[in-house]
Design an enzyme around this catalytic site. Structure first.
Site, PDB file in Angstrom:
ATOM      1  N   CYS A  58      51.304 -26.069 -43.367  1.00  0.00           N
ATOM      2  CA  CYS A  58      52.740 -26.376 -43.330  1.00  0.00           C
ATOM      3  C   CYS A  58      53.534 -25.252 -42.676  1.00  0.00           C
ATOM      4  CB  CYS A  58      53.276 -26.697 -44.716  1.00  0.00           C
ATOM      5  SG  CYS A  58      52.697 -25.599 -45.985  1.00  0.00           S
ATOM      6  N   ASN A  59      52.960 -24.058 -42.630  1.00  0.00           N
ATOM      7  CA  ASN A  59      53.709 -22.935 -42.059  1.00  0.00           C
ATOM      8  C   ASN A  59      53.369 -22.589 -40.621  1.00  0.00           C
ATOM      9  OD1 ASN A  59      55.420 -22.332 -44.146  1.00  0.00           O
ATOM     10  ND2 ASN A  59      53.898 -21.108 -45.224  1.00  0.00           N
ATOM     11  N   GLY A 193      54.287 -38.014 -54.488  1.00  0.00           N
ATOM     12  CA  GLY A 193      53.262 -37.472 -53.585  1.00  0.00           C
ATOM     13  C   GLY A 193      52.388 -36.479 -54.336  1.00  0.00           C
ATOM     14  N   GLY A 195      50.858 -33.678 -52.678  1.00  0.00           N
ATOM     15  CA  GLY A 195      50.608 -32.494 -51.829  1.00  0.00           C
ATOM     16  C   GLY A 195      50.405 -31.263 -52.695  1.00  0.00           C
ATOM     17  N   LYS A 196      49.649 -30.303 -52.164  1.00  0.00           N
ATOM     18  CA  LYS A 196      49.232 -29.139 -52.955  1.00  0.00           C
ATOM     19  C   LYS A 196      50.403 -28.378 -53.566  1.00  0.00           C
ATOM     20  CE  LYS A 196      46.036 -25.375 -53.036  1.00  0.00           C
ATOM     21  NZ  LYS A 196      44.945 -24.674 -52.427  1.00  0.00           N
ATOM     22  N   ILE A 197      51.451 -28.102 -52.766  1.00  0.00           N
ATOM     23  CA  ILE A 197      52.570 -27.311 -53.281  1.00  0.00           C
ATOM     24  C   ILE A 197      53.294 -28.084 -54.386  1.00  0.00           C
ATOM     25  CG2 ILE A 197      54.749 -26.175 -52.679  1.00  0.00           C
ATOM     26  CD1 ILE A 197      53.533 -25.758 -49.854  1.00  0.00           C
ATOM     27  N   GLY A 198      53.446 -29.404 -54.192  1.00  0.00           N
ATOM     28  CA  GLY A 198      54.069 -30.250 -55.216  1.00  0.00           C
ATOM     29  C   GLY A 198      53.266 -30.258 -56.494  1.00  0.00           C
TER      30      GLY A 198
END
Length: 418
Positions: A58-59, A193, A195-198
């Site tokens: 994502c970065n 969702g 997603g990993k960060i979530g």
């Protein structure tokens, strides 16, 4: 040299973009999902690229590889993503040779991460190299480089405190929620969702709030159910999204969709709402901010939350850089030696053939010729001469390519065509 023409060598490049100059929208355009990565690797193979590694998080999205010109790599990226060459030129970087090597070390050890000391990138680099290997897009240089970066990353992790203390985008998200939402223990939280960060954000929220307040929705329900077991939260169907949004006080969006999945049309606000969009590309339409009571926070805002932990981490940068320098120098010494080793071998062979010719002549001329003694002396002289050349080529101030050309010219050496 080949037929009097200088052969154009492949050069090692690192091309790409990161959060430093490219905003979330631009990074979204250049992000590569699993299919795009495979297509890119297949195309690289067809186009005769010697070896490369592709990472997309994502970065950042980056390609490290060998080509005659960096545009060959830029073209691969643009043709397999939604990004254009014009967009690339505005925000991207291109590093060559030693600079490209240094860049991979900084990225792989978390010094270039949006959150300083974030070690997630190293496992992505490992997986990316393993995938390149499957496609036959690896070589000794790249393998040794990736392994050296892994070694540096491990050493920094164990010998410094650069990753001490909890800090990440998910940590910043939780901090933000606690600081800005009153009475969080009694508020409804919706995770949309997986997603990993979530996931990490919700894990941290679970630790600090009552479980029954968190609801999880994902397009594919089985993924959501697996996660719900781990977190002990409620799972609802994707069809219930609109209804659950009405109940929610805090919405954490962590989908992998390419286009926004939440906009103002599906929000039917009954009370204020905080939306955290932790997706790249963005998954919440900016128009939700037209509604009174909605606060939209994107991952890029959260990354700017610097706390004491990050300030403390900065103190360990010099120690991490010293480790990188040491391991990088070993790697560069290896690449240099690898470059001139064929020339030194060829020089030794040439001097040995001169020696053999001379011994042959002396044998015929001299009836009591001490062959054993002559062999020892001449071999030692040859060793000392080749050591002089090797030391010259090892020296940091030596122009290796130029010196190799001169040695090959003077001694009329035949080394393998580069």
């Amino acid at each position: 040299m080949e037929n009097g023409n200088i052969v154009k060598h492949n050069t090692f490049y690192a091309i790409g973009m990161s959060y430093k100059k490219a905003d979330a929208e631009t990074r979204g355009k250049f992000s590569l999902d699993a299919v795009a990565k495979e297509n890119l690797l297949n195309q690289a193979k067809r186009e005769g690229i010697e070896s490369l590694v592709v990472t997309s998080t994502c970065n950042r999205t980056e390609i490290y590889g060998f080509s005659q010109h960096p545009f060959q790599l830029i073209k691969l990226l643009c043709e397999n993503s939604q990004g254009t060459v014009e967009d690339f030129q505005k925000v991207a970087y291109v590093y060559k040779g030693k600079e490209a090597v240094s860049h991979m070390f900084r990225v792989g050890t978390g010094l270039d991460s949006q959150i300083l000391g974030d070690f997630e990138i190293i496992s992505q680099l490992k997986m990316a190299f393993a995938q390149s290997k499957e496609f036959g897009l690896d070589n000794n240089f790249l393998e040794r480089l990736v392994n050296s970066v892994i070694q540096a990353s491990k050493k920094i992790k164990t010998d410094t405190e650069i990753s001490s203390g909890a800090t990440s985008v998910s940590f910043a998200s939780v901090q933000y929620i606690f600081k800005n939402v009153e009475d969080i223990a009694n508020k409804n939280i919706l995770l949309f969702g997986t997603g990993k960060i979530g996931r990490n954000t919700c894990e941290n929220l679970v630790k600090h709030t009552k479980h029954e307040q968190i609801t999880l929705i994902n397009r594919t329900k089985d993924k959501a159910e697996k996660l719900a077991k781990k977190l002990n939260v409620i799972v609802k169907d994707y069809a219930d999204l609109q209804l659950e949004l009405q109940k929610a006080d805090v919405v954490v969006v962590a989908t992998g969709a390419q286009n926004p999945t939440i906009d103002k049309a599906i929000l039917n606000l009954k009370k204020p709402m905080l939306i955290l969009d932790l997706s790249i590309p963005k998954n919440v339409h900016e128009n939700v901010q037209d509604l009174e009571g909605v606060t939209l926070i994107h991952m890029d805002h959260l990354s700017q939350i610097t706390d004491e932990t990050l300030e403390n981490r900065k103190l360990h940068i010099p120690a991490a850089e010293a480790i990188i320098e040491e391991i990088k120098d070993e790697f560069l010494a290896w690449t240099k030696q690898r470059k001139f080793a064929p020339t030194i071998h060829a020089l030794k062979d040439k001097l040995n053939s001169i020696k053999e010719g001379e011994l042959k002549v002396q044998r015929k001329k001299n009836s009591n010729f001490d062959e054993e003694q002559a062999e020892i002396i001449s071999s030692r002289i040859i060793q000392k001469i080749t050591n002089h050349f090797a030391n010259h080529l090892k020296d940091d101030n030596t122009m290796v390519d130029e010196s190799i050309q001169w040695i090959e010219k003077i001694f009329q050496l035949e080394t393998a065509t580069k």
